[in-house]
Design a protein around this motif. Structure first.
Motif, PDB file in Angstrom:
ATOM      1  N   ASP A 286       0.852  -1.187   0.000  1.00  0.00           N
ATOM      2  CA  ASP A 286       0.000   0.000   0.000  1.00  0.00           C
ATOM      3  C   ASP A 286       0.891   1.242   0.000  1.00  0.00           C
ATOM      4  O   ASP A 286       0.919   2.025   0.955  1.00  0.00           O
ATOM      5  CB  ASP A 286      -0.932  -0.002   1.215  1.00  0.00           C
ATOM      6  CG  ASP A 286      -1.977   1.109   1.135  1.00  0.00           C
ATOM      7  OD1 ASP A 286      -2.311   1.526  -0.002  1.00  0.00           O
ATOM      8  OD2 ASP A 286      -2.441   1.562   2.205  1.00  0.00           O
ATOM      9  N   ALA A 287       1.641   1.384  -1.070  1.00  0.00           N
ATOM     10  CA  ALA A 287       2.626   2.450  -1.175  1.00  0.00           C
ATOM     11  C   ALA A 287       3.060   2.562  -2.633  1.00  0.00           C
ATOM     12  O   ALA A 287       2.806   1.666  -3.436  1.00  0.00           O
ATOM     13  CB  ALA A 287       3.837   2.147  -0.292  1.00  0.00           C
TER      14      ALA A 287
ATOM     15  N   TRP B 238      -3.006   5.459   1.892  1.00  0.00           N
ATOM     16  CA  TRP B 238      -2.120   6.312   1.100  1.00  0.00           C
ATOM     17  C   TRP B 238      -2.848   7.589   0.715  1.00  0.00           C
ATOM     18  O   TRP B 238      -4.061   7.541   0.430  1.00  0.00           O
ATOM     19  CB  TRP B 238      -1.701   5.563  -0.163  1.00  0.00           C
ATOM     20  CG  TRP B 238      -0.577   6.221  -0.893  1.00  0.00           C
ATOM     21  CD1 TRP B 238       0.754   6.081  -0.683  1.00  0.00           C
ATOM     22  CD2 TRP B 238      -0.698   7.155  -1.974  1.00  0.00           C
ATOM     23  NE1 TRP B 238       1.466   6.841  -1.550  1.00  0.00           N
ATOM     24  CE2 TRP B 238       0.603   7.521  -2.361  1.00  0.00           C
ATOM     25  CE3 TRP B 238      -1.776   7.733  -2.645  1.00  0.00           C
ATOM     26  CZ2 TRP B 238       0.849   8.433  -3.385  1.00  0.00           C
ATOM     27  CZ3 TRP B 238      -1.547   8.633  -3.661  1.00  0.00           C
ATOM     28  CH2 TRP B 238      -0.237   8.974  -4.019  1.00  0.00           C
ATOM     29  N   PRO B 239      -2.232   8.748   0.674  1.00  0.00           N
ATOM     30  CA  PRO B 239      -0.809   8.987   0.905  1.00  0.00           C
ATOM     31  C   PRO B 239      -0.463   9.498   2.300  1.00  0.00           C
ATOM     32  O   PRO B 239       0.714   9.665   2.605  1.00  0.00           O
ATOM     33  CB  PRO B 239      -0.502  10.077  -0.125  1.00  0.00           C
ATOM     34  CG  PRO B 239      -1.768  10.886  -0.170  1.00  0.00           C
ATOM     35  CD  PRO B 239      -2.892   9.903   0.007  1.00  0.00           C
TER      36      PRO B 239
ATOM     37  N   ARG C  79      -6.420   9.950  -0.950  1.00  0.00           N
ATOM     38  CA  ARG C  79      -6.447  11.059  -1.913  1.00  0.00           C
ATOM     39  C   ARG C  79      -5.613  10.751  -3.152  1.00  0.00           C
ATOM     40  O   ARG C  79      -4.417  10.459  -3.036  1.00  0.00           O
ATOM     41  CB  ARG C  79      -5.926  12.338  -1.249  1.00  0.00           C
ATOM     42  CG  ARG C  79      -6.788  12.795  -0.108  1.00  0.00           C
ATOM     43  CD  ARG C  79      -6.076  13.826   0.777  1.00  0.00           C
ATOM     44  NE  ARG C  79      -5.954  15.120   0.149  1.00  0.00           N
ATOM     45  CZ  ARG C  79      -5.354  16.172   0.736  1.00  0.00           C
ATOM     46  NH1 ARG C  79      -4.845  16.046   1.960  1.00  0.00           N
ATOM     47  NH2 ARG C  79      -5.270  17.324   0.100  1.00  0.00           N
ATOM     48  N   PRO C  80      -6.213  10.792  -4.329  1.00  0.00           N
ATOM     49  CA  PRO C  80      -5.409  10.709  -5.555  1.00  0.00           C
ATOM     50  C   PRO C  80      -4.364  11.815  -5.561  1.00  0.00           C
ATOM     51  O   PRO C  80      -4.597  12.918  -5.035  1.00  0.00           O
ATOM     52  CB  PRO C  80      -6.443  10.910  -6.665  1.00  0.00           C
ATOM     53  CG  PRO C  80      -7.761  10.569  -6.031  1.00  0.00           C
ATOM     54  CD  PRO C  80      -7.650  10.973  -4.597  1.00  0.00           C
TER      55      PRO C  80
ATOM     56  N   GLY D  52      -5.566  -0.635  -4.806  1.00  0.00           N
ATOM     57  CA  GLY D  52      -6.724  -0.114  -5.531  1.00  0.00           C
ATOM     58  C   GLY D  52      -6.415   0.929  -6.568  1.00  0.00           C
ATOM     59  O   GLY D  52      -7.322   1.382  -7.273  1.00  0.00           O
ATOM     60  N   ALA D  53      -5.145   1.339  -6.693  1.00  0.00           N
ATOM     61  CA  ALA D  53      -4.800   2.462  -7.566  1.00  0.00           C
ATOM     62  C   ALA D  53      -4.424   2.007  -8.962  1.00  0.00           C
ATOM     63  O   ALA D  53      -4.088   0.850  -9.203  1.00  0.00           O
ATOM     64  CB  ALA D  53      -3.658   3.264  -6.951  1.00  0.00           C
ATOM     65  N   GLU D  54      -4.442   2.957  -9.864  1.00  0.00           N
ATOM     66  CA  GLU D  54      -4.009   2.783 -11.242  1.00  0.00           C
ATOM     67  C   GLU D  54      -2.858   3.748 -11.500  1.00  0.00           C
ATOM     68  O   GLU D  54      -2.834   4.858 -10.955  1.00  0.00           O
ATOM     69  CB  GLU D  54      -5.174   3.077 -12.185  1.00  0.00           C
ATOM     70  CG  GLU D  54      -4.821   3.145 -13.645  1.00  0.00           C
ATOM     71  CD  GLU D  54      -5.940   3.724 -14.494  1.00  0.00           C
ATOM     72  OE1 GLU D  54      -5.673   4.062 -15.662  1.00  0.00           O
ATOM     73  OE2 GLU D  54      -7.075   3.845 -14.002  1.00  0.00           O
TER      74      GLU D  54
END
Length: 688
Positions: free
Chosen positions: A112-113, A663-664, A672-673, A628-630
């Motif tokens: 998660d980083a 994150w972050p 937060r994106p 979960g990010a792209e």
């Protein structure tokens, strides 16, 4: 090189590895709707008599022409299969990595980083909600307002551009797309069935674009925003846009609020984009259809507008999102947007000459005589990729007259769609991904003209469609001329060193299923969940050519899978990759690929791959993103890499109350994106 995780079989109910939450808010569950393209276009494998010999002549001509060119052109324009063969002749490449890719690859992981190579540092450049305009307040996630968000960095950053800022040492202009909002992760206690007007207006303000001046630290690659700089700007879903080009003023674009058909409020679902040689940025409106409710017109079936209500319920608060009340409003979205970051008071423009579809992006190169050529993919299963060839030359210099001339370049020219032909017998393309007898998936292609826009009007090249119809219903025009159905063509990027064009094809799990198009040489795998990257060589290496050669540069997936291919490079020396999405080039001509929805058990990431020389096809993972990010919007400079970390924590069941990522900013904070910069700790160039 490889330090792989066990291959984790993800839930195939969401093609491409995305969560259900991402599918809901990013594209309106596009993969669960009927495939819009139901045409019976010929496939790549339908080889016509004499085509093979014609392709051979064309490819040979491209090589001869390239070899005759001055300087480095003789080495950079070789035919794709000749380059690939270098690594296939029974020897290993030298142990020294390709210049620009000399780093220890990051192992696949689920951290998660943002995980970067050893010896590299990073910082968060800017997050959702950070104030960038004068008077904008600090981000308060528990007390958000639309007014505050309109002055703050938007949500879900995607495409990124860095432009020079003459006269301000160490500073550049960062331009970012804000593709979509995920209200479940933005608002505590969000009621999806009954959003409030304030929540909807915050979402409108969180869409669009941001321009913010950033400043670099001298001793590191760290970047920080410069708040309240006069060039900082927000463009939102309510900003006025000017419609330009052949469809401007068309009856198809007129609404009750805009009877002229030339002014549009807002830009929606901006995905990838590009920069222009004249100093502007381009932004592709992608899944615009999901914002519009109650669509019943015939064209909606091709563009995916729902016949019922939408996820966000915007139609309850503004009738322009209700097709039953404003049938033409949806026709005013789905274009390439041009922004002038050097003029914060300018009106951004929607360029109708580049066609209307789900633009993943828009990237520009110039012809030999200085005319713009724009490439763009239509991010939908079984849809097409396009190019626009301008008819006016770019002017050099400064001054208002030169600027205005260059800002008109994308309004006149011809729009084309690609049709590909394979050079292998159809029996050799069996859906498994096994290479055909000649050792490559390759062939030839042609750019089919759709319509031409001039100062005196526009001319259609598609029987049964007017020019206005071609530019507004571009997908239908592609259907009529028999364009090649591709596996979700996304970012399309020309290599500034070689002129070769690279097309990211993310995936298509419907390929080969009953009722859908079967495999062909450009899309050679059934149930294609990992995607591929296509390499295209324009005839004579001319951007305005109407013929090209092509080959699959990468066929993505686990290198242990025989149905993968890395331009002939030894597969035990590459990183696994799945679902290529955005692409960019570094100063050495290496291709950098960000992924979206990887299906190999690891988080999405950023990868670099050599495109020429003895290490052509050597692919190495540079970073991974959080849960979960792209990975989006890569920029690779001499001493800095930037990525947009989009939708972190967007995992099924997640919410503000039950976050899936920290994150972050750590536990207890809103996810937060954000934009991240990565650099070498020793201050040297990336990957050397």
């Amino acid at each position: 090189m490889r330090n792989l995780l066990p291959i984790i079989r993800t839930n195939d109910s969401h093609p491409g590895g995305r969560s259900a939450l991402t599918c809901r808010f990013r594209c309106g569950d596009a993969c669960f709707h009927e495939v819009p393209n139901t045409t019976a276009n010929p496939y790549v494998g339908d080889v016509i008599a004499g085509a093979l010999s014609r392709r051979s002549v064309m490819r040979a001509a491209a090589v001869v022409t390239a070899a005759a060119a001055a300087g480095t052109a003789a080495t950079v324009a070789a035919a794709p299969q000749a380059e690939a063969a270098t690594a296939d002749r029974g020897h290993r490449p030298s142990s020294k990595g390709a210049r620009g890719l000399r780093f220890t690859p990051v192992a696949p992981n689920t951290n998660d980083a943002v995980t970067v190579p050893d010896g590299y540092g990073q910082n968060v450049v800017i997050r959702w909600g950070e104030p960038i305009l004068r008077g904008a307040p600090a981000f308060d996630p528990e007390n958000q307002t639309a007014k505050a968000q309109a002055g703050q960095f938007g949500y879900n950053c995607d495409f990124l551009a860095l432009l020079p800022l003459p006269g301000e040492y160490g500073r550049q202009i960062l331009v970012a797309n804000h593709e979509y909002t995920d209200e479940i992760l933005m608002f505590r206690g969000y009621d999806a069935a009954n959003p409030t007007r304030e929540q909807v207006e915050i979402a409108w303000a969180a869409h669009g674009l941001s321009a913010v001046v950033v400043e670099g630290e001298r001793k590191t690659g760290k970047l920080v925003p410069v708040p309240r700089h006069p060039l900082n700007r927000r463009v939102t879903a309510t900003t006025e846009f000017r419609v330009t080009g052949p469809a401007a003023g068309s009856d198809l674009l007129k609404t009750s609020a805009d009877p002229t058909g030339t002014k549009v409020l807002g830009t929606l679902n901006n995905c990838a984009g590009g920069t222009t040689p004249w100093g502007t940025t381009l932004h592709g409106e992608e899944n615009f259809n999901q914002y519009f409710a109650n669509g019943t017109r015939a064209t909606d079936k091709r563009y995916g507008v729902t016949a019922t209500g939408t996820e966000r319920k915007w139609e309850r608060f503004d009738k322009r999102f209700d097709v039953a009340q404003e049938p033409n409003e949806v026709h005013r979205h789905g274009y390439v947007v041009e922004l002038d970051p050097y003029d914060p008071h300018s009106t951004p423009r929607k360029r109708t000459a580049l066609g209307r579809f789900k633009h993943e992006g828009a990237t520009v190169r110039l012809t030999e005589d200085g005319r713009p050529v724009v490439y763009s993919g239509d991010d939908e299963r079984f849809d097409y990729f396009y190019k626009f060839v301008g008819s006016k030359r770019m002017k050099k210099g400064s001054g208002r007259a030169v600027r205005e001339h260059n800002l008109s370049l994308l309004d006149e020219g011809t729009l084309y769609v690609a049709k590909l032909t394979g050079d292998s017998p159809a029996i050799e393309i069996d859906g498994t991904g096994k290479l055909p007898g000649d050792g490559e998936f390759d062939g030839s292609g042609e750019w089919i003209p759709l319509a031409t826009a001039t100062t005196d009007g526009a001319v259609s090249h598609v029987e049964g469609m007017t020019a206005e119809e071609v530019f507004v219903f571009t997908r239908l025009a592609g259907d009529k001329v028999g364009a090649t159905k591709m596996d979700r063509p996304e970012d399309v990027e020309p290599n500034p060193h070689t002129g070769k064009v690279y097309v990211a094809l993310t995936n298509n799990t419907n390929r080969g299923k009953t009722g859908y198009a079967g495999v062909d040489e450009a899309n050679p795998r059934n149930s294609n969940k990992h995607g591929q990257v296509l390499e295209l060589t324009e005839r004579w290496n001319r951007a305005d050519s109407t013929e090209f050669a092509w080959s699959l540069f990468l066929v993505a997936g686990d290198p242990n899978d025989p149905a993968t291919y890395f331009a002939g490079f030894p597969k035990d020396q590459v990183s696994p990759i799945s679902c290529p999405d955005n692409v960019a080039f570094d100063p050495y001509g290496n291709l950098w690929i960000s992924t979206d929805g990887a299906q190999l058990g690891s988080h999405d990431g950023l990868f670099g791959v050599a495109t020429r020389g003895e290490r052509r096809g050597e692919l190495k993972q540079f970073l991974t993103v959080p849960t979960g990010a792209e990975t989006c919007g890569p920029i690779v400079q001499d001493r800095r890499v930037l990525v947009a970390v989009q939708h972190p924590g967007e995992v099924d069941g997640a919410s503000v109350e039950k976050p899936a990522s920290a994150w972050p900013d750590g536990p207890g904070k809103f996810v937060r994106p954000a934009v991240v910069a990565v650099w070498r700790k020793d201050g040297c160039d990336i990957g050397v």
